[in-house]
Design an enzyme around this catalytic site. Sequence first.
Site, PDB file in Angstrom:
ATOM      1  N   GLY A  16       7.673  14.602   0.134  1.00  0.00           N
ATOM      2  CA  GLY A  16       9.066  14.280   0.456  1.00  0.00           C
ATOM      3  C   GLY A  16       9.311  14.174   1.956  1.00  0.00           C
ATOM      4  N   SER A  42       7.195  20.145  -1.364  1.00  0.00           N
ATOM      5  CA  SER A  42       7.146  21.587  -1.179  1.00  0.00           C
ATOM      6  C   SER A  42       7.778  21.948   0.154  1.00  0.00           C
ATOM      7  CB  SER A  42       5.683  22.051  -1.229  1.00  0.00           C
ATOM      8  OG  SER A  42       5.555  23.300  -0.618  1.00  0.00           O
ATOM      9  N   ILE A  48       5.823  16.586   8.450  1.00  0.00           N
ATOM     10  CA  ILE A  48       5.282  16.543   9.814  1.00  0.00           C
ATOM     11  C   ILE A  48       6.404  16.640  10.852  1.00  0.00           C
ATOM     12  CG2 ILE A  48       5.207  14.014   9.947  1.00  0.00           C
ATOM     13  CD1 ILE A  48       2.234  15.128  11.277  1.00  0.00           C
ATOM     14  N   GLU A  52      10.112   9.248  15.118  1.00  0.00           N
ATOM     15  CA  GLU A  52      11.528   9.007  15.400  1.00  0.00           C
ATOM     16  C   GLU A  52      11.801   7.646  16.003  1.00  0.00           C
ATOM     17  OE1 GLU A  52      12.390  12.513  17.818  1.00  0.00           O
ATOM     18  OE2 GLU A  52      12.891  13.525  15.959  1.00  0.00           O
ATOM     19  N   LYS A  81      17.157   0.909  19.930  1.00  0.00           N
ATOM     20  CA  LYS A  81      15.947   0.811  20.762  1.00  0.00           C
ATOM     21  C   LYS A  81      15.673  -0.659  21.053  1.00  0.00           C
ATOM     22  CE  LYS A  81      10.953   1.539  20.418  1.00  0.00           C
ATOM     23  NZ  LYS A  81       9.839   1.962  19.560  1.00  0.00           N
ATOM     24  N   LEU A 336       1.163   8.859   5.978  1.00  0.00           N
ATOM     25  CA  LEU A 336       0.026   9.453   6.686  1.00  0.00           C
ATOM     26  C   LEU A 336      -1.182   9.637   5.782  1.00  0.00           C
ATOM     27  CD1 LEU A 336       2.011  12.113   8.769  1.00  0.00           C
ATOM     28  CD2 LEU A 336       1.127   9.905   9.551  1.00  0.00           C
ATOM     29  N   GLU A 345       3.068   2.394  19.682  1.00  0.00           N
ATOM     30  CA  GLU A 345       3.968   1.265  19.436  1.00  0.00           C
ATOM     31  C   GLU A 345       4.843   1.531  18.206  1.00  0.00           C
ATOM     32  OE1 GLU A 345       4.789  -1.488  20.991  1.00  0.00           O
ATOM     33  OE2 GLU A 345       3.333  -1.665  22.613  1.00  0.00           O
ATOM     34  N   ILE A 349       6.046   4.216  10.608  1.00  0.00           N
ATOM     35  CA  ILE A 349       7.115   4.022   9.621  1.00  0.00           C
ATOM     36  C   ILE A 349       7.095   2.572   9.132  1.00  0.00           C
ATOM     37  CG2 ILE A 349       9.635   4.034   9.293  1.00  0.00           C
ATOM     38  CD1 ILE A 349       9.701   6.491  11.174  1.00  0.00           C
TER      39      ILE A 349
HETATM   40  C1  FAD Z   1       2.448  13.015  17.009  1.00  0.00           C
HETATM   41  C2  FAD Z   1       3.067  12.020  16.067  1.00  0.00           C
HETATM   42  C3  FAD Z   1       4.122  11.214  16.499  1.00  0.00           C
HETATM   43  C4  FAD Z   1       4.664  10.244  15.644  1.00  0.00           C
HETATM   44  N1  FAD Z   1       5.647   9.414  16.088  1.00  0.00           N
HETATM   45  C5  FAD Z   1       6.041   8.364  15.312  1.00  0.00           C
HETATM   46  C6  FAD Z   1       7.003   7.429  15.754  1.00  0.00           C
HETATM   47  O1  FAD Z   1       7.571   7.546  16.842  1.00  0.00           O
HETATM   48  N2  FAD Z   1       7.314   6.397  14.942  1.00  0.00           N
HETATM   49  C7  FAD Z   1       6.745   6.244  13.718  1.00  0.00           C
HETATM   50  O2  FAD Z   1       7.006   5.253  13.041  1.00  0.00           O
HETATM   51  N3  FAD Z   1       5.893   7.166  13.244  1.00  0.00           N
HETATM   52  C8  FAD Z   1       5.526   8.205  14.001  1.00  0.00           C
HETATM   53  N4  FAD Z   1       4.644   9.121  13.509  1.00  0.00           N
HETATM   54  C9  FAD Z   1       4.221   9.030  12.121  1.00  0.00           C
HETATM   55  C10 FAD Z   1       5.331   9.589  11.223  1.00  0.00           C
HETATM   56  O3  FAD Z   1       5.598  10.919  11.571  1.00  0.00           O
HETATM   57  C11 FAD Z   1       4.886   9.507   9.768  1.00  0.00           C
HETATM   58  O4  FAD Z   1       4.431   8.225   9.481  1.00  0.00           O
HETATM   59  C12 FAD Z   1       6.041   9.801   8.854  1.00  0.00           C
HETATM   60  O5  FAD Z   1       6.682  10.984   9.199  1.00  0.00           O
HETATM   61  C13 FAD Z   1       5.580   9.867   7.417  1.00  0.00           C
HETATM   62  O6  FAD Z   1       4.916  11.060   7.156  1.00  0.00           O
HETATM   63  P1  FAD Z   1       4.556  11.354   5.654  1.00  0.00           P
HETATM   64  O7  FAD Z   1       5.801  11.334   4.850  1.00  0.00           O
HETATM   65  O8  FAD Z   1       3.448  10.454   5.252  1.00  0.00           O
HETATM   66  O9  FAD Z   1       3.941  12.822   5.696  1.00  0.00           O
HETATM   67  P2  FAD Z   1       4.643  14.248   5.880  1.00  0.00           P
HETATM   68  O10 FAD Z   1       5.855  14.198   6.701  1.00  0.00           O
HETATM   69  O11 FAD Z   1       3.542  15.166   6.326  1.00  0.00           O
HETATM   70  O12 FAD Z   1       5.099  14.654   4.420  1.00  0.00           O
HETATM   71  C14 FAD Z   1       4.187  15.110   3.466  1.00  0.00           C
HETATM   72  C15 FAD Z   1       4.941  15.633   2.255  1.00  0.00           C
HETATM   73  O13 FAD Z   1       4.011  16.006   1.257  1.00  0.00           O
HETATM   74  C16 FAD Z   1       4.353  17.288   0.766  1.00  0.00           C
HETATM   75  N5  FAD Z   1       3.171  17.947   0.272  1.00  0.00           N
HETATM   76  C17 FAD Z   1       1.956  18.049   0.872  1.00  0.00           C
HETATM   77  N6  FAD Z   1       1.123  18.784   0.113  1.00  0.00           N
HETATM   78  C18 FAD Z   1       1.823  19.134  -0.992  1.00  0.00           C
HETATM   79  C19 FAD Z   1       1.525  19.910  -2.146  1.00  0.00           C
HETATM   80  N7  FAD Z   1       0.335  20.498  -2.317  1.00  0.00           N
HETATM   81  N8  FAD Z   1       2.491  20.068  -3.066  1.00  0.00           N
HETATM   82  C20 FAD Z   1       3.718  19.501  -2.922  1.00  0.00           C
HETATM   83  N9  FAD Z   1       4.053  18.764  -1.840  1.00  0.00           N
HETATM   84  C21 FAD Z   1       3.119  18.591  -0.903  1.00  0.00           C
HETATM   85  C22 FAD Z   1       4.989  17.984   1.949  1.00  0.00           C
HETATM   86  O14 FAD Z   1       5.783  19.057   1.551  1.00  0.00           O
HETATM   87  C23 FAD Z   1       5.808  16.841   2.541  1.00  0.00           C
HETATM   88  O15 FAD Z   1       7.032  16.743   1.842  1.00  0.00           O
HETATM   89  C24 FAD Z   1       4.139  10.121  14.328  1.00  0.00           C
HETATM   90  C25 FAD Z   1       3.143  10.972  13.891  1.00  0.00           C
HETATM   91  C26 FAD Z   1       2.602  11.915  14.742  1.00  0.00           C
HETATM   92  C27 FAD Z   1       1.499  12.807  14.257  1.00  0.00           C
END
Ligand code: FAD
Length: 509
Positions: A16, A42, A48, A52, A81, A336, A345, A349
């Site tokens: 989520g 969870s 992460i 933003e 932006k 991710l 860049e 997202i």
């Molecule tokens: C340093 C950094 C800077 C960034 N800056 C940018 C930016 O400026 N612009 C941009 O577009 N992107 C940026 N990103 C990337 C961006 O943060 C991610 O693409 C975006 O937040 C998506 O993350 P996600 O949802 O894939 O993973 P996460 O946010 O990690 O979410 C994972 C989810 O899975 C759940 N989960 C994991 N394991 C379990 C389990 N066992 N049981 C139940 N639930 C579980 C967690 O609870 C969470 O809800 C950046 C990333 C990093 C590392």
Amino acid sequence: MESTDRRIRSIVIVGGGTAGWMTAAALAQALQGSCRIELVESEQIGTIGVGEATIPPIKLFNQTLGIDENAFLAATQGTFKLGIEFVGWGRAGHRYFHPFGQIGAEFDKVPLHHYWLRERSRGDTSALEDHSLAWVAARDGKFTLPSTDRRQVLSTLDYAYQFDAGLYAAFLRRYAEARGVRRTEGRIVCTDLRPDDGFIERVRLDGGAAIEGDLFIDCSGFRGLLIEEALHTGYEDWRHWLPCDRAVAVACEHDDTFAPYTRSTAHEAGWQWRIPLQHRVGNGHVYCSAFTDEDTATRVLLENLTGKPRGTPRPLRFTTGRRRRFWHRNCVAIGLSAGFLEPLESTSIHLIQTAITRLLALFPDRDFDAVTTAEFNRLTGAEYERIRDFLILHYHANTRDEPMWRHVATMEIPEPLAYKLAHFRGHGRLVAESLELFQNPNWLAVMVGQEVWPERHDPLADLRTGVDAASRLASLRQVIAEVAAAMPTQREYIDRHCRAQVAEATMEP
Ligand SMILES: Cc1cc2nc3c(=O)[nH]c(=O)nc-3n(C[C@H](O)[C@H](O)[C@H](O)COP(=O)(O)OP(=O)(O)OC[C@H]3O[C@@H](n4cnc5c(N)ncnc54)[C@H](O)[C@@H]3O)c2cc1C
């Protein structure tokens, strides 16, 4: 007898974060209640929490969902932006801007930059970005919506958003739940595969509950709970091209100017982002652990904040690269879990957005035919590779004199990037495939910004002796300056249209 109805009946989204809720919202909107959508997340594990800054296509994502722009910005403490300012990238002390929208306006069949290069070789000192409305407006803190009238210089502007990632996920959660998405709180501890074909059958939660589905979307973050831990698809590591592998992030106080752009400042072994939102400024130092350590990286981050830090700097680790297969059997990795390209860049997202669009374009039935998954993987892989090359260009074309920068300047680069560089170095020509995310104006801004200078300009520009490019470029700069001067400041625009009601939303970056 087995039913001939092979439609997908249930979709399970694991995670989520931004990826999970973007996927849930888009699928709920597109599938209109025709199948069950359940999202498991969870709170204990959390998200992460960074991510933003975005790029212009995100507007299309929100529009497809029917989201009102002003309501969305007010709910997410969002700002506009107009591009990214790069400080110290090509060499220490140098700066340039990668603007959104057009650079200049076409006045001839020859791309404008060839005339600019020609005039430059004759002593013109104007900067390329002075021909971009996005830059001139950004520099002066201005913002207004672009015009749809293509005869107006204001139509050359484009923009994206900067917002609080946690609030964006919460906003999309409300949207998705209102359209029937069911959310389950809990930690997944085990994934059951069907014994006959290895497809995912169900996930099991801490406490015993199990959730079955036809299609599983892995939005579980870096770990790739389904795509990697259950299905072992493997990861292609790109650290030899993009060696930064850590970050430390912290928010800081606002200076109240609401700069309408992201800033990226190069440091000795990495770079620092600065993303101004309505309620705070997001900052982070992306660095390479082979060339510096966490304490030093944190110190550099804190020394370069533009306001008082809010909270404690938070360390993050990552491996640049991509999953070998993004879609395997009945599991699609989005976010991710699919791969990571550093946020230079702001493309992560966007990669979520295009994965969702592609999934809908190639939506499967329960047979999950191999041709469909192969096409999804081919297109997604190509998209990652072209973005990767664009990021490598920022590092590779530098003349800084520190070990990490010398390393990236002299490393071998991917062949498609070498090809693009050869064309630009030769005649200032930009060669892009039509499906690439970053198009000619983007490559041009970064090539020139990183001081990759062509040996010659386009011969056609020399043959068009009747074109008084110098005065046309000058009048273009003049019109751009006038249009920017008439725009409100971003602060004024936000106060008028989309000011967040609650000043304090989240303290964390
Ligand atoms: C340093 C950094 C800077 C960034 N800056 C940018 C930016 O400026 N612009 C941009 O577009 N992107 C940026 N990103 C990337 C961006 O943060 C991610 O693409 C975006 O937040 C998506 O993350 P996600 O949802 O894939 O993973 P996460 O946010 O990690 O979410 C994972 C989810 O899975 C759940 N989960 C994991 N394991 C379990 C389990 N066992 N049981 C139940 N639930 C579980 C967690 O609870 C969470 O809800 C950046 C990333 C990093 C590392």
